[in-house]
Design a protein around this motif. Structure first.
Motif, short mmCIF file in Angstrom:
data_model
loop_
_atom_site.label_atom_id
_atom_site.label_comp_id
_atom_site.label_asym_id
_atom_site.label_seq_id
_atom_site.Cartn_x
_atom_site.Cartn_y
_atom_site.Cartn_z
N LYS A 88 -52.50 -27.87 9.76
CA LYS A 88 -53.87 -27.36 9.87
C LYS A 88 -54.15 -25.88 9.95
N ILE A 89 -53.10 -25.17 11.04
CA ILE A 89 -53.19 -23.84 11.28
C ILE A 89 -52.96 -22.96 9.96
N LYS A 90 -51.93 -23.62 9.22
CA LYS A 90 -51.86 -23.03 7.92
C LYS A 90 -52.91 -22.68 6.95
N ASP A 91 -53.62 -23.71 7.02
CA ASP A 91 -54.76 -23.92 5.94
C ASP A 91 -55.66 -23.05 6.74
N GLU A 92 -56.01 -22.98 7.67
CA GLU A 92 -57.20 -22.23 8.57
C GLU A 92 -56.58 -20.57 8.49
N LEU A 93 -55.44 -20.36 8.92
CA LEU A 93 -54.94 -19.06 8.63
C LEU A 93 -55.17 -18.49 7.37
N ALA A 94 -54.78 -19.12 6.24
CA ALA A 94 -54.82 -18.92 4.96
C ALA A 94 -56.19 -18.58 4.58
N ASP A 95 -57.31 -19.13 5.06
CA ASP A 95 -58.58 -18.82 4.79
C ASP A 95 -59.06 -17.70 5.57
N VAL A 96 -58.57 -17.30 6.81
CA VAL A 96 -58.72 -16.09 7.50
C VAL A 96 -58.18 -14.85 6.44
N LEU A 97 -56.91 -15.08 6.24
CA LEU A 97 -56.29 -13.97 5.23
C LEU A 97 -56.88 -13.79 4.19
N GLY A 98 -57.19 -14.97 3.65
CA GLY A 98 -58.01 -14.67 2.21
C GLY A 98 -59.50 -13.96 2.20
N TYR A 99 -60.26 -14.18 3.28
CA TYR A 99 -61.47 -13.58 3.37
C TYR A 99 -61.07 -11.99 3.78
N ALA A 100 -60.20 -11.77 4.65
CA ALA A 100 -59.82 -10.32 5.05
C ALA A 100 -59.45 -9.70 3.87
N LEU A 101 -58.68 -10.27 2.84
CA LEU A 101 -58.14 -9.60 1.70
C LEU A 101 -59.40 -9.41 0.65
N LEU A 102 -60.16 -10.11 0.62
CA LEU A 102 -61.39 -10.05 -0.24
C LEU A 102 -62.20 -9.07 0.31
N LEU A 103 -62.35 -8.84 1.71
CA LEU A 103 -63.25 -7.87 2.22
C LEU A 103 -62.51 -6.55 2.13
N ALA A 104 -61.06 -6.34 2.03
CA ALA A 104 -60.60 -5.10 2.03
C ALA A 104 -60.74 -4.60 0.71
N ASP A 105 -60.66 -5.61 -0.42
CA ASP A 105 -61.10 -5.41 -1.80
C ASP A 105 -62.39 -4.86 -2.00
N LYS A 106 -63.27 -5.56 -1.29
CA LYS A 106 -64.61 -4.98 -1.58
C LYS A 106 -64.86 -3.47 -1.14
N TYR A 107 -64.21 -3.04 -0.13
CA TYR A 107 -64.24 -1.62 0.09
C TYR A 107 -63.29 -0.68 -0.33
N ASP A 108 -62.18 -1.42 -1.42
CA ASP A 108 -61.20 -0.61 -1.84
C ASP A 108 -60.21 0.01 -0.82
N ILE A 146 -65.90 -17.20 10.68
CA ILE A 146 -66.16 -18.67 10.75
C ILE A 146 -64.90 -19.27 10.65
N GLU A 147 -64.08 -18.71 9.51
CA GLU A 147 -62.78 -19.26 9.53
C GLU A 147 -61.92 -19.05 10.80
N ALA A 148 -61.84 -17.83 11.33
CA ALA A 148 -61.34 -17.72 12.57
C ALA A 148 -61.60 -18.78 13.68
N ALA A 149 -62.93 -18.77 13.58
CA ALA A 149 -63.30 -19.80 14.63
C ALA A 149 -62.82 -21.36 14.61
N GLU A 150 -62.53 -21.58 13.16
CA GLU A 150 -62.21 -22.97 12.79
C GLU A 150 -60.64 -22.89 13.18
N LEU A 151 -59.86 -21.92 13.10
CA LEU A 151 -58.61 -21.58 13.51
C LEU A 151 -58.43 -21.78 15.15
N ASN A 152 -59.22 -21.25 16.00
CA ASN A 152 -59.47 -21.35 17.47
C ASN A 152 -59.53 -22.67 17.69
N GLU A 153 -60.45 -23.18 17.07
CA GLU A 153 -60.87 -24.81 17.09
C GLU A 153 -59.33 -25.69 17.52
#
Length: 109
Positions: free
Chosen positions: A56-76, A35-42
């Motif tokens: 705005k790109i900075k904010d949306e890219l930070a959201d994308v990276l944040g969720y990617a980092l949390l997902l990586a952490d979730k699966y160690d 969803i955050e990647a779609a907001e970046l695309n928008e």
């Protein structure tokens, strides 16, 4: 500790202070990332690439990276290791002598 790990720890602290870990299963983290990647695309939709708002790109890219980092952490997953592995896989699929200056997919080279 590397920078990615520090950022992951800060994200987890932010999440944990709000008791949001209960909502951060793999599926929902992946959906949030998408969803955050779609907001970046928008931000680029119906514009020339150079006309997108960089702040705005900075904010949306930070959201994308944040969720990617949390997902990586979730699966160690080790961010550095998976990135280096993927770069090597891409290097194998796209050898310089075939791919340089070419936008074709690896199976079309």
């Amino acid at each position: 500790m590397d920078d990615w790990k520090k950022i992951q720890e800060q994200l987890k602290n932010f999440r944990d202070e709000r008791d949001w870990a209960q909502f951060h299963n793999g599926k929902d983290l992946a959906l949030a990332l998408s969803i955050e990647a779609a907001e970046l695309n928008e931000l680029f939709l119906w514009k020339n690439a150079d006309d997108a708002n960089v702040e705005k790109i900075k904010d949306e890219l930070a959201d994308v990276l944040g969720y990617a980092l949390l997902l990586a952490d979730k699966y160690d997953l080790d961010i550095n290791q998976i990135m280096m592995s993927k770069i090597q896989k891409n290097a194998d699929k796209y050898p310089v002598h075939k791919a340089k200056g070419n936008a074709k997919k690896y199976n079309e080279l």
